[in-house]
Design an enzyme around this catalytic site. Structure first.
Site, PDB file in Angstrom:
ATOM      1  CD  GLU A  97      16.086  50.136 -36.236  1.00  0.00           C
ATOM      2  OE1 GLU A  97      16.700  49.178 -37.004  1.00  0.00           O
ATOM      3  OE2 GLU A  97      16.182  50.045 -35.157  1.00  0.00           O
TER       4      GLU A  97
ATOM      5  CB  CYS B 179      18.979  48.734 -34.129  1.00  0.00           C
ATOM      6  SG  CYS B 179      17.867  47.955 -33.116  1.00  0.00           S
TER       7      CYS B 179
ATOM      8  CE  LYS C 113      19.538  46.819 -37.928  1.00  0.00           C
ATOM      9  NZ  LYS C 113      18.247  46.560 -37.300  1.00  0.00           N
TER      10      LYS C 113
END
Length: 265
Positions: free
Chosen positions: A40, A142, A106
């Site tokens: 990321e 993440c 995300k």
């Protein structure tokens, strides 16, 4: 399936980050990897001015990665950013040798530990599974790793491997949480999990922004039974991984948690 994990530290110098991507991707291709995963925020580390950095660099960045993938005949999966009218979008982008590009935005934004990613980042809405050499692979970023339902959905869509690219925030117990969560997602989704984070700048010596999550390293690959097959320390590394993804089918037969699930979860 042979692939590479590039545990690196990025900075806010996009050109330097791009050169590091080129170097690691070239080494991965020479090793026979079919795809390489970068963390990321590879395009730029988190920090002030991220929206301006994304606006100024997104076109040249994408052009360069498209050319690189075609040149090396390797799929490149990399953390990058795009912009909306007033926010950025945190993306895991996929560049293929054929010139096609896709991305995952995300879904779960990091509104935790006193930080509020949603103030500046627009959330995605749709899980993503990509095809590489006929194999379905799930994508996550993440904080997504804390949400089992997302990984169950990736598995139900046919993925036997999910890659999680992160810029994991440092702090007490954070390495242990990262490792535990990766193994747990493998166990509760009958998948292999390749969890790749930014390296630890305290180890790598890379000068990163002082604010924002900058990485702890400790990337790992877990099999569907929660056993760690590959693990790294905090430094920058290129790790070549070769998996027999049929192990996911064996796990689903032995412990069919998704088939046994009630109420849809």
């Amino acid at each position: 399936m042979k692939f590479a994990l590039a545990q690196i530290n990025s900075t806010t110098a996009v050109a330097d980050n791009l050169e590091k991507v080129r170097t690691f991707a070239r080494s991965a291709a020479e090793a026979g990897a079919r795809f390489i995963v970068f963390p990321e925020a590879t395009m730029s580390a988190f920090g002030s001015g991220l929206r301006t950095i994304a606006e100024d660099n997104v076109e040249t960045w994408r052009d360069a990665l498209t050319e690189l993938s075609a040149e090396l005949d390797i799929t490149v999966i990399v953390g990058e950013f795009a912009t909306t009218e007033d926010k950025v979008i945190n993306l895991l982008a996929v560049y293929t040798p054929s010139g096609e590009r896709s991305d995952y935005a995300k879904i779960h934004l990091y509104d935790a530990f006193g930080f509020k990613e949603s103030d500046t980042v627009e959330a995605g809405e749709e899980p993503a599974v990509i095809d590489i050499d006929g194999e379905d692979i799930g994508l996550a970023l993440c904080y997504d790793i804390r949400f089992p339902k997302l990984f169950a959905e990736l598995s139900r869509r046919g993925a036997r491997l999910a890659v999680v690219a992160a810029s994991w925030g440092a702090g007490p117990g954070k390495v242990e949480q990262w490792e535990l969560l990766a193994r747990a997602r493998a166990l509760d989704s009958n998948m292999f999990i390749a969890a790749l984070g930014q390296a630890d700048p305290e180890v790598s010596g890379v000068d990163v922004p002082k604010k924002g999550p900058t990485g702890v390293g400790h990337s790992l690959v877990s099999d569907p039974f929660g056993s760690v097959l590959t693990s790294l320390d905090g430094a920058e590394h290129l790790e070549i991984v070769d998996l027999d993804l049929a192990g996911a089918d064996k796990a689903a037969e032995a412990v069919p948690v998704l088939t046994n699930a009630k109420l849809g979860y």
